[in-house]
Design a protein around this motif. Structure first.
Motif, short mmCIF file in Angstrom:
data_model
loop_
_atom_site.label_atom_id
_atom_site.label_comp_id
_atom_site.label_asym_id
_atom_site.label_seq_id
_atom_site.Cartn_x
_atom_site.Cartn_y
_atom_site.Cartn_z
N LEU A 10 -5.66 -4.08 0.60
CA LEU A 10 -6.42 -2.87 0.85
C LEU A 10 -7.77 -2.90 0.15
N LEU A 17 -9.27 3.02 8.61
CA LEU A 17 -8.24 3.88 9.20
C LEU A 17 -8.64 5.32 8.87
N SER A 153 -1.04 0.91 9.60
CA SER A 153 -1.62 0.32 8.39
C SER A 153 -0.59 -0.46 7.59
#
Length: 430
Positions: A10, A17, A153
């Motif tokens: 991440l 997103l 995700s």
């Protein structure tokens, strides 16, 4: 997947997103996968509440997305929503050609129960990246995933974490995701929870690892040509969650790709300038003469037909075999006409069997019953003893004595309404 790996991913991946808000601005990067979720929960507040409490969550809601002022989306942006009860997803990979231009996407939500609509705008501002494009790109084909599942995700983070463990790059980005149906794949059968499959392209800044290079091994290439699974040492790191078809992996080194630039004219806006009325071409254009084409169309078939007719005439009239065939054919026709003429002119008496009633002496005996005799009451089958409507006809004896006769039995019948006398039993000792 380890939580630390997910956090590292991440922090490195520039995949956006974003959640939906009215007229929101988003800033994706060129060459990096962009994902935008259209949540049904947000749009439920735009519609009036359902009279029954607790049932508003079941409203079917669908979305329509288009570029402002146009009926469709930009070419790099795709949209998917599996059912009216699931969220919609906008996803794609913008390129450097779209940098510096604000792209306004109109999002229209339709409530299929009340037929009400709600509209919001999404402003996409495409930014540049320091390393675009990444020099080493690998495309994986995952057989047990659908595109909307892969866009989640958590799932995408797990896949990129597995790729990072195998590849060990310093920089790793998800570049693009494509459904197998967009590549010519077939819709799977609705059995055994089959998936349509998805292609995932990732990019890195280091050379491909030895594990990824194993696909190029001649032994594995032979197994792929025989539709067998290749032997890949790092497959076990994906197999727990992702079923990868290693025969369809595509490794691209952009540094070795030769870019071919073609001289193309600069495309216009697609709108004709408003400079007045349409000016047709001048009348000085030369008209085409079709007379020569007409002659050729008739002359060539006519010439071929004449040549064939000449060859046939020479073969039939000038050669011995042809003359013999003509004489033989003429004699057959002459004989046929003669036989037909003789058949028409011959006069012979009718056979005695066709006469209504006759005796061996040739004397015709009139019918025993008149023409108005009622025969409808006659039974279909009659025996010799109780046969009605019979007549005994005298017959000659074999001794030659014409004064001695024996009797023959005849019966009157009707065929198609015409009375007919037929012989039932022949005379004895004829």
């Amino acid at each position: 997947m380890d939580t630390t790996v997910v956090l590292i991913w991440l922090s490195m991946v520039v995949t956006i997103l974003s959640r939906l808000h009215a007229d929101r601005n988003v800033y994706p990067s060129a060459g990096v996968l962009f994902v935008h979720v259209l949540e049904r929960e947000y749009f439920k507040g735009e519609f009036p509440p359902y009279p029954k409490p607790g049932d508003s969550s079941n409203d079917p809601i669908t979305f329509n997305t288009n570029l402002m002022g146009y009926p469709d989306r930009p070419g790099w942006l795709r949209y998917i929503q599996r059912t009216p009860h699931s969220d919609g997803v906008l996803y794609g990979s913008p390129t450097a050609e779209h940098m510096g231009k604000a792209t306004i996407i109109e999002i229209t939500a339709y409530n299929r129960r009340t037929f009400e609509t709600a509209r919001h705008n999404l402003v996409i501002n495409i930014m540049s990246t320091e390393e675009y494009p990444l020099p080493y790109q690998a495309e994986f084909y995952i057989k047990n995933m659908n595109v909307e599942e892969m866009l989640a995700s958590e799932v995408l983070g797990d896949f990129l974490g597995a790729v990072k463990n195998v590849w060990q790059p310093e920089r790793l980005n998800a570049i693009n995701i494509t459904s197998a149906l967009d590549r010519g794949g077939r819709v799977p059968l609705p059995i055994n929870n089959l998936k349509e499959g998805v292609y995932v392209m990732v990019g890195a800044d280091v050379q491909f690892s030895s594990c990824l290079r194993e696909v190029e091994n001649p032994h594995n290439q032979l197994r792929c040509s025989q539709e067998m699974e290749p032997v890949i040492s790092c497959d076990k790191k994906f197999r727990a969650q992702f079923d990868i078809d290693w025969c369809k992996i595509n490794l691209v080194d952009i540094t070795k790709v030769i870019m071919i630039h073609s001289n193309r004219p600069d495309p216009g806006t697609g709108v004709l300038p408003d400079i007045g009325e349409y000016n047709p071409p001048p009348e000085s254009l030369k008209s085409r003469d079709f007379f020569a084409d007409f002659l050729i169309t008739l002359a060539v078939p006519s010439a071929v037909a004449m040549v064939l007719f000449s060859v046939l005439g020479y073969s039939m009239c000038c050669r011995r075999e042809g003359v013999i065939q003509l004489v033989h054919h003429s004699s057959i026709q002459k004989s046929t006409k003669e036989l037909r003429s003789m058949s028409k002119n011959r006069e012979i008496s009718w056979p005695l069997s066709t006469l209504p009633v006759f005796s061996q002496s040739g004397e015709v005996v009139p019918p025993i019953h008149p023409d108005n005799y009622e025969t409808t009451s006659m039974p279909l089958m009659q025996t010799q003893t109780n046969l009605q409507n019979q007549i005994q006809i005298p017959q000659q004896q074999p001794s030659g004595d014409r004064d001695n006769y024996c009797m023959s039995t005849f019966r009157r019948l009707e065929v198609n309404g015409i009375p007919e006398e037929r012989k039932v039993a022949e005379a004895v000792n004829l």
